[in-house]
Structures are given as structure tokens and as C-alpha cells.
Design an enzyme around this catalytic site. Structure first.
Site, short mmCIF file in Angstrom:
data_model
loop_
_atom_site.label_atom_id
_atom_site.label_comp_id
_atom_site.label_asym_id
_atom_site.label_seq_id
_atom_site.Cartn_x
_atom_site.Cartn_y
_atom_site.Cartn_z
N GLU A 160 -37.06 -6.41 -9.22
CA GLU A 160 -38.26 -7.12 -8.78
C GLU A 160 -38.85 -7.95 -9.92
OE1 GLU A 160 -37.61 -3.92 -8.46
OE2 GLU A 160 -38.37 -3.07 -6.58
N GLY B 180 -43.06 5.35 -17.97
CA GLY B 180 -43.65 4.18 -17.31
C GLY B 180 -45.07 4.43 -16.84
N ARG B 181 -45.28 5.51 -16.10
CA ARG B 181 -46.61 5.76 -15.53
C ARG B 181 -47.61 6.28 -16.55
NH1 ARG B 181 -42.62 8.68 -13.83
NH2 ARG B 181 -42.56 10.95 -13.94
N LYS C 29 -40.17 -1.84 -19.05
CA LYS C 29 -39.65 -0.94 -20.08
C LYS C 29 -38.15 -1.16 -20.26
CE LYS C 29 -39.21 3.97 -21.12
NZ LYS C 29 -39.56 5.35 -20.76
N LYS D 100 -33.47 2.01 -7.11
CA LYS D 100 -33.10 0.79 -7.84
C LYS D 100 -31.59 0.53 -7.70
CE LYS D 100 -36.68 0.84 -11.46
NZ LYS D 100 -36.98 0.83 -12.90
N GLU E 208 -45.16 10.60 -8.50
CA GLU E 208 -43.90 10.39 -9.22
C GLU E 208 -43.67 11.54 -10.20
OE1 GLU E 208 -42.79 5.94 -9.50
OE2 GLU E 208 -42.85 6.62 -11.56
N HIS F 59 -66.47 5.01 6.63
CA HIS F 59 -66.48 4.30 7.92
C HIS F 59 -65.07 4.14 8.46
CE1 HIS F 59 -70.76 3.34 7.40
NE2 HIS F 59 -70.43 3.42 6.12
C1 G6Q Z 1 -42.69 5.08 -13.91
C2 G6Q Z 1 -41.42 4.76 -13.29
C3 G6Q Z 1 -41.39 3.45 -12.58
C4 G6Q Z 1 -41.27 2.25 -13.51
C5 G6Q Z 1 -40.95 1.00 -12.71
C6 G6Q Z 1 -40.78 -0.21 -13.59
O1 G6Q Z 1 -42.95 6.09 -14.51
O2 G6Q Z 1 -40.40 4.88 -14.21
O3 G6Q Z 1 -42.50 3.27 -11.75
O4 G6Q Z 1 -42.45 2.07 -14.24
O5 G6Q Z 1 -39.79 1.21 -11.97
O6 G6Q Z 1 -39.78 -0.02 -14.54
P1 G6Q Z 1 -39.61 -1.00 -15.74
O7 G6Q Z 1 -40.85 -0.95 -16.57
O8 G6Q Z 1 -38.40 -0.52 -16.50
O9 G6Q Z 1 -39.41 -2.37 -15.16
#
Ligand code: G6Q
Length: 556
Positions: free
Chosen positions: A213, A268-269, A207, A519, A354, A385
Site C-alpha cells: 500500500e 510498528g504499533r 519500517k 501482505k 494486533e 446517540h
Molecule cells: C504493526 C504492524 C503493522 C505495520 C504495517 C506497516 O505493528 O507491524 O501494522 O506497522 O503493516 O508496515 P511498514 O511500516 O513496514 O510499512
């Protein structure tokens, strides 16, 4: 005056009611009401929710309904659907419902209808995915793409990865997909070893397009591709981006024509419905992706219109509040009896924790009640199990969601062994929720041991170990088969359940400042790992940093 909901009359009433219900055994509630199943289950949008195996009565539900009224839940649902700035700390709407608004009714942000833009991106993704699926998107050396690698993390990974796993039987037979999220090189490396650069398309999903990463993995993948194909120009044929940040995508070296956009009002989520769903669309095709959207839209309509106690996400949210805030439970298990939902618990961990892992109200006041439970789980029967022992005889109350498919999602369901397998799955799911509720008391346990021929001191010694306290609460969600539409409904059910909890607890479920802090600090430490200067932290962090540097030098 204290404005926390915990200082309200209805909260106090619920507390007293909990004291009354705490010693009550669910099996006695079943004995008192032969229609308990009918009275405590609902169907909506092709899902059945049986919530009868919970530690509650009709009185409880009416009190929880009063709590929902007190916190103005219905107004909040309207605010969510109307695009109001429900994400108050980031001054944003949270309009994942617009991404799947199959009725295409007008939804405005800042007085602008956003549906034309949503539809435009969907159309662009349809065209692009068709080209790839038809074998017409050619790599740099002229070969058709047969492998998709999504590079993203968190919300840009968990949703599409979960859906692709769940809907594998709907996937294009000649395409395969991989997801790279972890910055540990072994993750990307594992994938790179399996794939052919000539036929691979990387989707860089971020986003913000600033996530360490993702950018590092994308850079490494890019270098690998150029190295293998021998030309920078190959990137244009093998990399596309999904992001809200066009300029950053360009700076990375991806042509904006190969970028699929979305908007800051998509969290994001909550983003798998947006262009973040591109790896899903390429794999199952746009028609099936639209089925996923339709399933979610149906649940959205149900959530927006059904009365509180006939509203599935509202019921689930209120029941969760009942356990967390009044029974003091601290964890919740999610147990899909549908192997294709293997990644669903991991996906829900992010969605729930989150969103609800917050300690202050929307106004910034500290809460004095428990909020988010720890969410965990694994597909049944595997969990049986492994960790179910804790559910059966441990010391915690752990509300559990059993998610049960009547039919398996396997393509060929007609053969006898499929039916045998599915019956085994179903019998185990029902057995577990039954036993967790009923337990086995002292008398019954004693009789069963005597029947086994155990007597005397052996009997006395064994007896306490073989008793099952029971009274472990659970919901059971049942659907016929995990089609894209059913999956869309199921995901939206949990999204809205989380929203209900957030309203009851007066917290903002749409920000994630903890993620942001992580981050930022990682970026600081990254530069310190690359230099000699590292005395800016606590002694533990400084010590660890030094230890790593010294030993790394020794290792080099
Ligand atoms: C989700 C969070 C987080 C995010 C990741 C990746 O709701 O904001 O999990 O999705 O940190 O972020 P980017 O999509 O900006 O790389």
C-alpha cells in the site's frame, strides 16, 4: 503436566471467586463501602484512574495480584526494560521505552548502548523540523513547504495521525498535515486534489519499505509530483523517508541523506516515539515532541517501580484479564470525552488487537482461555446517540474506559461558551458511567412511569422496556488537559496495560504474523489479477477472481 496458566491453583480460585461475584450488583458494593471511590482509585503521572465502578472487591484485587505474581509479571517488566528478547518469535527486544528514555540511562541491545543512536536520530529530526518550520526548506521551485503528507499504513500511520489530531492546537499555524494510508486511489487522490506540489513534502513511512500500500501510494505521489513540476530532480526536495531499510529507500529513489532511521527493536504499533513521529515533530516542533516523550517516560518509570496494586497499567491490565478470562467478555469500549482524541479508539484497536489477538502461548501451545477482546469506540457524546443503547440495555457485559479531560484542548478556553461546552461534556461523561453502573430497577422504573401518568395495561406493557439492568463496568481516566506530556502518558499507559495482559496470558504481544500473512497473500493475488492464471486457491477465491476479471473486462 499442563503448563497453561489456566491449570494453576490461582486461576481456579479466581474462577470460583467470579461465581461469587457474578450476581453481585456494583451499587450494593458502593452502598457497603462509602469510601469505595477512594479505595478504588489512584493517581499517577497527572492521570487519575477511578476503577471503583468495576465488578470487583479488594479480595478480587488480591487474587489478581497473586495471578500477577504467579506469571512473574515483575520479572517480565524487568526483561522488557532491560532489552531482553521479549519478542521471542522474531528474536527481538521491544524497546519503545528506549525511544523516550529522557533520563538517558544506558540501555543495551547485544551489549551495545543504543541511546547514542536514539539521540542522534532525535537531533537529526530536530534540525530537519526546524528548517521546515522556519520556512527554510524550499521546494523545487524555491517556495517554502507548508504541507506535510505522511504516506504509511498501520503502525506507520495510526500513531502519528492520532497524535497530530489530538495536538492540533500545538501545531505550527502555517503548516498543515495529511495522512494517506489506504491503497484505494480515492484516498491519495482526495489529498492530491487539495495540495500544491510546489509546497508539499511527502514523508514515506515504512519500517520494512516493502509494504504494498505504502510503496504504491508513494510511487503514485512521486509520479504526480514529477508530472506537476516537470523534473525528476524535484523528488529530492519533496520526498523524505522514515525506515529501517536504507537500501530499499535508495532503490525507491530517495537520497539516504533525507532518510530518518529506526531499528528492528521498534515494533510498528509502538513506533510513534521513533522517526515514525516525524510528521508530529514537523507539526508541533521538537520541544513539544520531547514533552510527549517525557510524559511516556514518566509512565514508564511508574510502571517499572510501583508495587503491583498501586501500578496503573498493572491494575488496568489485571482488570481486563478479569473480565476477558473470567467473565467471558468479548469486547471493550473506549469512549474519549475529549474530541481531540477522536482517533484514539482506532489507534487502540491496532495496539490492543494486533498485540493480543493470539491463540498460542509463547511456547506455541494453544490457549484454552479467551485472550484479546474486540476493542471499539468513538468520542462521547456522539456514541451516546448511536451505540450506547447496547451498553444500557443490550445483553453483553462490555467493560468501558471513559477518558475525560477536565478542560478542553481548545486554544481559547476563557470565553463563556467554552465553559458551557465543557460542562456539557463532563456532565454527560459522568452521567453515562453512573447510569451504566446503577441501571434503573423495576420499582424505580414503575414509579417514574406512574409519575409520568402512565397506568394500567400501558404501564405493564412499557415496564420491561424501560428497565436498565445496570452493573456495566467502567474505568474513568481523568486528566486536566491534553497537553503533549499528558498524551504521552496516556499512550504509554495503554501500551503497558497491553503488556500486562500478554504476560498474564503468556502470549507474545510484539509479533503480528496475521498481518504478514495478509501482505504475502495479497502479493500473490496481485500477480494473479494481472495474468490469466488463477486456479491456485479455494473455489470461492478463484470464483471471485474470475468474476472480477470478467466484469472488469466488460467495464473497460
Ligand atoms: C504493526 C504492524 C503493522 C505495520 C504495517 C506497516 O505493528 O507491524 O501494522 O506497522 O503493516 O508496515 P511498514 O511500516 O513496514 O510499512
Amino acid at each position: 503436566m499442563n503448563n497453561l496458566i489456566s491449570h494453576s491453583h490461582i486461576w481456579a480460585t479466581l474462577k470460583n471467586h467470579q461465581k461469587y461475584l457474578a450476581p453481585v450488583q456494583m451499587q450494593d458494593l458502593f452502598a457497603l463501602d462509602e469510601h469505595r471511590y477512594e479505595n478504588f482509585s489512584i493517581e499517577a503521572c497527572n492521570l487519575l484512574l477511578d476503577y471503583s465502578k468495576n465488578r470487583l472487591t479488594k479480595d478480587t484485587l488480591h487474587l489478581l495480584e497473586q495471578l500477577a505474581i504467579k506469571v512473574k509479571l515483575e520479572d517480565w517488566i524487568k526483561k522488557l526494560f532491560n532489552g531482553e528478547l521479549v519478542n521471542n518469535t522474531e528474536h527481538r527486544a521491544a524497546l519503545h521505552i528506549a525511544l523516550r528514555n529522557r533520563s538517558n540511562t544506558k540501555i543495551s541491545v547485544n551489549n551495545k548502548d543504543i541511546m547514542p543512536d536514539v539521540n542522534k536520530v532525535l537531533a537529526k529530526m530536530r534540525d530537519f523540523s526546524n528548517i521546515v518550520r522556519d520556512g527554510k526548506w524550499l521546494g523545487y521551485t524555491g517556495k517554502p513547504i507548508n504541507t506535510i503528507v505522511n504516506i504509511g499504513i498501520g503502525g506507520s500511520d495510526l500513531g502519528p495521525a492520532m497524535v497530530n489530531r489530538a495536538l492540533r492546537v500545538y501545531q505550527h499555524p502555517s503548516l498543515q498535515s495529511h495522512f494517506v494510508s489506504n491503497v484505494d486511489n480515492s484516498h491519495l487522490d482526495d489529498i492530491l486534489q487539495k495540495i500544491n506540489p510546489e509546497t508539499t513534502l511527502f514523508i514515506v513511512a515504512s519500517k520494512t519499505f516493502t509494504t504494498q500500500e505504502t510503496l504504491l501510494n508513494a510511487q503514485t505521489a512521486r509520479n504526480w509530483l514529477i508530472d506537476k513540476l516537470g523534473d525528476d530532480a524535484a523528488v529530492a526536495k519533496h520526498f523524505v523517508a522514515v525506515s529501517t531499510a536504507t537500501q530499499k529507500v535508495v532503490e525507491f529513489g530517495i537520497d539516504p541523506a533525507n532518510m530518518f532511521g529506526f531499528w528492528d527493536w521498534v515494533g510498528g504499533r509502538y513506533s510513534l516515539w521513533s522517526a515514525i513521529g516525524l510528521p508530529i515533530i514537523v507539526m508541533i516542533g521538537m520541544d513539544q515532541f520531547e514533552e510527549l516523550l517525557t510524559g511516556a517516560h514518566k509512565l514508564d518509570q511508574h510502571f517499572a517501580t510501583a508495587p503491583l496494586l498501586e501500578n496503573m497499567p498493572v491494575l488496568m491490565g489485571l482488570i481486563d484479564v478479569w473480565y476477558s478470562s473470567f467473565f467471558g467478555t468479548t469486547s471493550q469500549a473506549v469512549l474519549p470525552y475529549d474530541y481531540t482524541l477522536k482517533l484514539f479508539p482506532a489507534y487502540l484497536q491496532q495496539l490492543v488487537m494486533e498485540s493480543l489477538g493470539k491463540h498460542v502461548t509463547r511456547d506455541g501451545n494453544s490457549v484454552d482461555y479467551a485472550t484479546c477482546p474486540v476493542v471499539w469506540g468513538a468520542p462521547g457524546n456522539n456514541g451516546q446517540h448511536a451505540f450506547y443503547q447496547l451498553l444500557h440495555q443490550g445483553t453483553h457485559i462490555i467493560p468501558t474506559d471513559f477518558i475525560v479531560a477536565i478542560e478542553s484542548n481548545k486554544e481559547n478556553n476563557d470565553n463563556l461558551s467554552s465553559a458551557e461546552h465543557q460542562n456539557a461534556v463532563l456532565s454527560n461523561a459522568l452521567a453515562q458511567s453512573h447510569v451504566l453502573m446503577m441501571g434503573r430497577n423495576l420499582e424505580k422504573t414503575k414509579q417514574s412511569l406512574i409519575d409520568m401518568g402512565i397506568q394500567g395495561s400501558d404501564l405493564t406493557q412499557q415496564l420491561p422496556h424501560r428497565v436498565f439492568p445496570g452493573n456495566q463496568p467502567s474505568n474513568t481516566i481523568v486528566y486536566k488537559k491534553l497537553t503533549p506530556q499528558v498524551l504521552g502518558t496516556l499512550i504509554a499507559l495503554y501500551e503497558h496495560k497491553v503488556f500486562v495482559q500478554s504476560v498474564c496470558w503468556d502470549i507474545n504481544p510484539f509479533d503480528q504474523w496475521g498481518v504478514e500473512l495478509g501482505k504475502n497473500v495479497a502479493n500473490t493475488l496481485l500477480s494473479e489479477l494481472q495474468t490469466e492464471n488463477n486456479n491456485t486457491h479455494d473455489s470461492s477465491t478463484n470464483g471471485l477472481l474470475n468474476y472480477i476479471k470478467v466484469n472488469r473486462r466488460d467495464m473497460l
